[in-house]
Design an enzyme around this catalytic site. Structure first.
Site, PDB file in Angstrom:
ATOM      1  N   HIS A   1       0.848  -1.204   0.000  1.00 39.92           N
ATOM      2  CA  HIS A   1       0.000   0.000   0.000  1.00 39.92           C
ATOM      3  C   HIS A   1       0.875   1.241   0.000  1.00 39.92           C
ATOM      4  O   HIS A   1       1.829   1.348   0.754  1.00 39.92           O
ATOM      5  CB  HIS A   1      -0.959   0.032   1.187  1.00 39.92           C
TER       6      HIS A   1
ATOM      7  N   HIS B   1       1.081   5.208   0.776  1.00 38.76           N
ATOM      8  CA  HIS B   1       0.424   6.245   1.588  1.00 38.76           C
ATOM      9  C   HIS B   1       0.490   7.581   0.853  1.00 38.76           C
ATOM     10  O   HIS B   1       1.558   7.969   0.381  1.00 38.76           O
ATOM     11  CB  HIS B   1       1.173   6.446   2.918  1.00 38.76           C
TER      12      HIS B   1
HETATM   13  P1  AMP Z   1       1.712   0.370   7.309  1.00 38.59           P
HETATM   14  O1  AMP Z   1       2.371   0.635   8.632  1.00 38.59           O
HETATM   15  O2  AMP Z   1       2.395   1.061   6.173  1.00 38.59           O
HETATM   16  O3  AMP Z   1       1.494  -1.094   7.085  1.00 38.59           O
HETATM   17  O4  AMP Z   1       0.303   1.092   7.396  1.00 38.59           O
HETATM   18  C1  AMP Z   1      -0.911   0.430   7.586  1.00 38.59           C
HETATM   19  C2  AMP Z   1      -1.956   1.495   7.605  1.00 38.59           C
HETATM   20  O5  AMP Z   1      -3.213   0.882   7.463  1.00 38.59           O
HETATM   21  C3  AMP Z   1      -1.988   2.300   8.912  1.00 38.59           C
HETATM   22  O6  AMP Z   1      -1.792   3.673   8.615  1.00 38.59           O
HETATM   23  C4  AMP Z   1      -3.383   2.013   9.471  1.00 38.59           C
HETATM   24  O7  AMP Z   1      -3.963   3.151  10.081  1.00 38.59           O
HETATM   25  C5  AMP Z   1      -4.139   1.588   8.225  1.00 38.59           C
HETATM   26  N1  AMP Z   1      -5.259   0.697   8.459  1.00 38.59           N
HETATM   27  C6  AMP Z   1      -5.249  -0.445   9.180  1.00 38.59           C
HETATM   28  N2  AMP Z   1      -6.473  -1.022   9.150  1.00 38.59           N
HETATM   29  C7  AMP Z   1      -7.258  -0.218   8.373  1.00 38.59           C
HETATM   30  C8  AMP Z   1      -8.615  -0.267   7.954  1.00 38.59           C
HETATM   31  N3  AMP Z   1      -9.433  -1.262   8.317  1.00 38.59           N
HETATM   32  N4  AMP Z   1      -9.088   0.735   7.172  1.00 38.59           N
HETATM   33  C9  AMP Z   1      -8.283   1.747   6.788  1.00 38.59           C
HETATM   34  N5  AMP Z   1      -6.990   1.828   7.153  1.00 38.59           N
HETATM   35  C10 AMP Z   1      -6.483   0.879   7.938  1.00 38.59           C
END
Ligand code: AMP
Ligand code: ZN
Length: 142
Positions: free
Chosen positions: A100, A102
């Site tokens: 993903h 950001h």
């Molecule tokens: P990372 O640390 O790059 O893996 O970021 C994961 C991101 O996913 C974090 O910023 C979380 O806030 C976000 N996240 C986790 N679960 C959800 C969800 N159900 N819907 C939207 N964002 C999410």
């Protein structure tokens, strides 16, 4: 689809999200725990854990969506700039094992830092070491 992957479940519509964009290969939604208003995540629809696992066409679709959405997200929250980044692998802070990108809107004086701040202390590398690293990368990327 990976059954126990939260982002696969979001793409499938099995877990609700604030979706903001979708095409054949990419999907985007607001981060549930935003670092800034408008914090958006862009994912490939197919499950792949890291950028190294991502096929080139899926990577192209993710970048196309990032390219399309970044100015739109900035405008939506009247941001001055944005940080666009991937936590690529656990050691880099990746918590969800589905690639993903950001999009984090940034504002003058928001107190945040540049991506230069994410790694530890800067290494002290001499010219020979830099040459050897560049050669290894260039040869492998060929
Ligand atoms: P990372 O640390 O790059 O893996 O970021 C994961 C991101 O996913 C974090 O910023 C979380 O806030 C976000 N996240 C986790 N679960 C959800 C969800 N159900 N819907 C939207 N964002 C999410
Ligand atoms: Zn997944």
């Amino acid at each position: 689809m990976s059954e126990d992957c939260i982002f696969c479940q979001i793409v499938a519509g099995d877990i609700p999200s604030r979706s903001v964009y979708e095409d054949d290969d990419a999907f985007a939604f607001l981060d549930a725990n935003p670092m800034a208003p408008g914090h958006t995540l862009v994912v490939p629809k197919e499950h792949h854990e890291t950028l190294a696992d991502l096929p080139e066409d899926a990577g192209a679709a993710v970048f196309a969506a990032l390219h399309r959405l970044t100015p739109v997200v900035e405008d939506a929250v009247d941001a001055d700039a944005s940080t666009v980044a991937f936590n690529n692998g656990e050691a880099a802070g990746q918590e969800v094992g589905h690639v993903h990108g950001h999009i984090i809107p940034r504002f003058d004086g928001d107190g945040g830092g540049p991506v230069h701040a994410v790694a530890g202390a800067r290494p002290d590398l001499d010219d020979d070491e830099l040459d050897a690293i560049a050669d290894r990368i260039a040869n492998a990327a060929d």
